[in-house]
Design a protein around this motif. Sequence first.
Motif, short mmCIF file in Angstrom:
data_model
loop_
_atom_site.label_atom_id
_atom_site.label_comp_id
_atom_site.label_asym_id
_atom_site.label_seq_id
_atom_site.Cartn_x
_atom_site.Cartn_y
_atom_site.Cartn_z
N VAL A 54 47.05 13.99 -78.30
CA VAL A 54 47.88 15.27 -78.21
C VAL A 54 49.17 15.37 -79.46
CG1 VAL A 54 49.39 17.08 -76.98
CG2 VAL A 54 47.63 15.42 -75.79
N VAL A 55 49.59 14.24 -79.57
CA VAL A 55 50.89 14.39 -80.63
C VAL A 55 50.11 14.24 -82.03
CG1 VAL A 55 52.60 12.96 -81.35
CG2 VAL A 55 52.19 12.76 -79.00
N ALA A 56 48.98 13.85 -82.10
CA ALA A 56 48.22 13.76 -83.45
C ALA A 56 47.77 15.36 -83.74
CB ALA A 56 47.13 12.85 -83.47
N CYS A 57 47.53 15.93 -82.61
CA CYS A 57 46.97 17.45 -83.05
C CYS A 57 47.99 18.15 -83.49
CB CYS A 57 46.39 17.82 -81.76
SG CYS A 57 44.66 17.38 -81.38
N ALA A 58 49.41 17.83 -82.61
CA ALA A 58 50.51 18.88 -83.18
C ALA A 58 50.98 18.47 -84.47
CB ALA A 58 51.57 18.58 -82.09
N ALA A 59 50.63 17.24 -85.00
CA ALA A 59 51.29 16.93 -86.37
C ALA A 59 50.26 17.08 -87.48
CB ALA A 59 51.34 15.35 -86.40
N VAL A 60 49.18 17.98 -87.10
CA VAL A 60 48.17 18.52 -88.21
C VAL A 60 48.73 19.24 -89.24
CG1 VAL A 60 46.09 19.46 -88.60
CG2 VAL A 60 46.20 17.82 -86.96
N CYS A 61 49.06 20.47 -88.57
CA CYS A 61 49.67 21.48 -89.49
C CYS A 61 50.72 22.60 -88.73
CB CYS A 61 48.68 22.32 -90.25
SG CYS A 61 47.43 23.19 -89.06
N ARG A 62 51.11 23.73 -89.32
CA ARG A 62 52.04 24.40 -88.52
C ARG A 62 51.61 25.12 -87.62
NH1 ARG A 62 57.00 26.38 -89.61
NH2 ARG A 62 56.86 25.49 -91.86
N SER A 63 50.21 25.73 -87.77
CA SER A 63 49.37 26.71 -86.68
C SER A 63 49.01 25.74 -85.53
CB SER A 63 48.40 27.11 -87.58
OG SER A 63 47.35 26.09 -87.91
N TRP A 64 48.74 24.46 -85.83
CA TRP A 64 48.27 23.46 -84.60
C TRP A 64 49.46 23.10 -83.66
CZ3 TRP A 64 43.62 20.20 -84.03
CH2 TRP A 64 42.71 20.68 -84.66
N ARG A 65 50.81 23.02 -84.57
CA ARG A 65 52.09 22.62 -84.04
C ARG A 65 52.50 23.90 -83.06
NH1 ARG A 65 53.77 19.88 -87.37
NH2 ARG A 65 54.57 21.29 -88.74
N GLU A 66 52.35 25.07 -83.53
CA GLU A 66 52.59 26.22 -82.65
C GLU A 66 51.61 26.52 -81.54
OE1 GLU A 66 55.16 28.39 -83.14
OE2 GLU A 66 55.84 27.21 -84.84
N MET A 67 50.45 25.98 -81.66
CA MET A 67 49.58 26.19 -80.48
C MET A 67 50.08 25.21 -79.32
SD MET A 67 46.99 28.01 -79.25
CE MET A 67 46.75 28.84 -80.69
N CYS A 68 50.26 23.97 -79.94
CA CYS A 68 50.68 22.90 -78.89
C CYS A 68 51.99 23.29 -78.35
CB CYS A 68 50.77 21.56 -79.57
SG CYS A 68 49.37 20.73 -80.22
N LYS A 69 52.93 23.92 -79.14
CA LYS A 69 53.98 24.37 -78.50
C LYS A 69 53.85 25.47 -77.07
CE LYS A 69 57.25 25.95 -81.25
NZ LYS A 69 58.11 26.74 -82.05
N GLU A 70 52.75 26.37 -77.57
CA GLU A 70 52.54 27.45 -76.28
C GLU A 70 51.74 26.79 -75.31
OE1 GLU A 70 49.27 30.96 -76.00
OE2 GLU A 70 50.02 30.39 -77.92
N ILE A 71 50.91 25.58 -75.48
CA ILE A 71 50.08 25.06 -74.40
C ILE A 71 50.81 23.86 -73.60
CG2 ILE A 71 47.72 24.18 -73.80
CD1 ILE A 71 46.62 25.64 -76.03
N VAL A 72 51.41 22.91 -74.39
CA VAL A 72 51.74 21.47 -73.80
C VAL A 72 53.27 21.98 -73.43
CG1 VAL A 72 52.58 19.31 -74.39
CG2 VAL A 72 50.71 20.22 -75.78
N SER A 73 53.26 21.68 -72.06
CA SER A 73 54.39 22.04 -71.40
C SER A 73 55.38 20.51 -71.16
CB SER A 73 54.15 22.54 -69.94
OG SER A 73 53.38 21.67 -69.02
N GLY A 74 56.73 20.90 -70.89
CA GLY A 74 57.63 19.95 -70.47
C GLY A 74 57.45 19.11 -69.46
N PRO A 75 58.03 17.85 -69.34
CA PRO A 75 58.05 16.92 -68.17
C PRO A 75 58.20 17.53 -66.91
CG PRO A 75 59.78 16.05 -69.42
CD PRO A 75 59.19 17.33 -70.16
N GLU A 76 59.15 18.60 -66.82
CA GLU A 76 59.51 19.31 -65.61
C GLU A 76 58.27 19.92 -64.87
OE1 GLU A 76 62.38 22.69 -64.01
OE2 GLU A 76 62.53 22.25 -65.96
N SER A 77 57.29 20.28 -65.65
CA SER A 77 56.14 21.07 -64.91
C SER A 77 54.87 20.17 -65.09
CB SER A 77 55.82 22.40 -65.54
OG SER A 77 55.75 22.01 -67.01
N SER A 78 54.92 19.38 -66.13
CA SER A 78 53.69 18.57 -66.27
C SER A 78 53.81 17.00 -66.01
CB SER A 78 53.15 18.52 -67.87
OG SER A 78 54.13 17.86 -68.65
#
Length: 416
Positions: free
Chosen positions: A76-100
């Motif tokens: 998951v971390v590797a996907c967020a480090a691919v490029c800006r668009s992938w990072r923005e998508m991870c920001k939208e989908i991957v939630s913080g530890p409070e909920s996940s």
Amino acid sequence: MSFRSIVRDLRDGIGSLSRRGFDARLNRDKSQNAVNELDDHPILVSHWDGLPPELLRDVIKRLESSESCWPARKHVVACAAVCRSWREMCKEIVSGPESSGKLTFPFSLKQPGPRDTSIQCFIKRDNSNSTYYLYLCLSSALVIENGKFLLSAKRSRRSTCTEYVISMDADNISRSNGGYIGKVRSNFLGTKFIIYDSQPPYSTAVPSGRLGSSRRFSSRVSPKVPSGSFNVAQITYELNVLGTRGPRRMHCVMNSIPISALEPGGTAVGHPDLFHRSFEDSFRSISFSKSSQFGSARFSDPGIGTNDVQNRKNMPLVLKNKQPRWHEQLQCWCLNFKGRVTVASVKNFQLMAAAASHAVVLPPQTTSQAQPHDKVILQFGKVGKDIFTMDYRYPLSAFQAFAICLSSFDTKLACE
């Protein structure tokens, strides 16, 4: 030396200077031409950046649902480090530890833990160099193996206090390193501790001491936020000379967490934009003072407000250790750690919200439902030589929980 040889040497020297000047002009012209050619051609964008958003969203969602624990979480971390668009998508989908309930990115160490469960970790102590390492448990078994490294700390003793420097770097633990995220400082007797965060927990936080002396420090959690020393918690151990009053008694004042965080719908994050702002910055550093009453800036004055209930909601959360009971057969003090602690130690403790601080109006609940202040928020105990378990949950973060546990390691001249 003859006159002819002198003239020949001067001629050769002038010729070499001319050749060097010509070569310099030639290289300068070549570099200028290269720059012009680069300006004529647009910068090529990676083909990964042009992936359709619908397809990218589906990929990230499937990966997020399948990667439930480390070390597989690294994908998951590797996907967020691919490029800006992938990072923005991870920001939208991957939630913080409070909920996940998952620690995915570096800034997750500053985010509150899950509400319904606890995140299980363990601490390894190295007495040879006074260092402590926090790991994420990769299995529910009590047998401690190699876990996922989270944080490290190094103890340094001074003439008047003891200081623990907390870092995200396992090898270079110092305030000058980019992985520095905070520290814990004690008084001379080891009965009072202050937890300092290198980043402001909310937008109006005021640093303690001189900010200029700490501006050279950067942080992987959020490099754009100005660094400093922000008082986020105070820990106090009651005086107990020779242990005549029983086990240790401690309470923690969480200056950055209001009491209302334990209410349904409450939040422990001081600045909601810090999560999104630090998301992108955290990838840029991954390679694949004195105490002050700044709590008044965060929490309103009890004498000012619409009513007393609102004022009490804005007061800082207070945590106290759960008092153990005396076991007649074993002739010792006991606490129920639910199998997570196996060795008796004066350092073992369980923290829960102080009942006196919960003067807020909560909705009626059945007797089977536990009140928020009845839940153990942090427990810490010994399981072997230099190995301790640390389980924390909302509203504490991994950084705050680790800092509180470090205070238990320090020598307390007037507590036992």
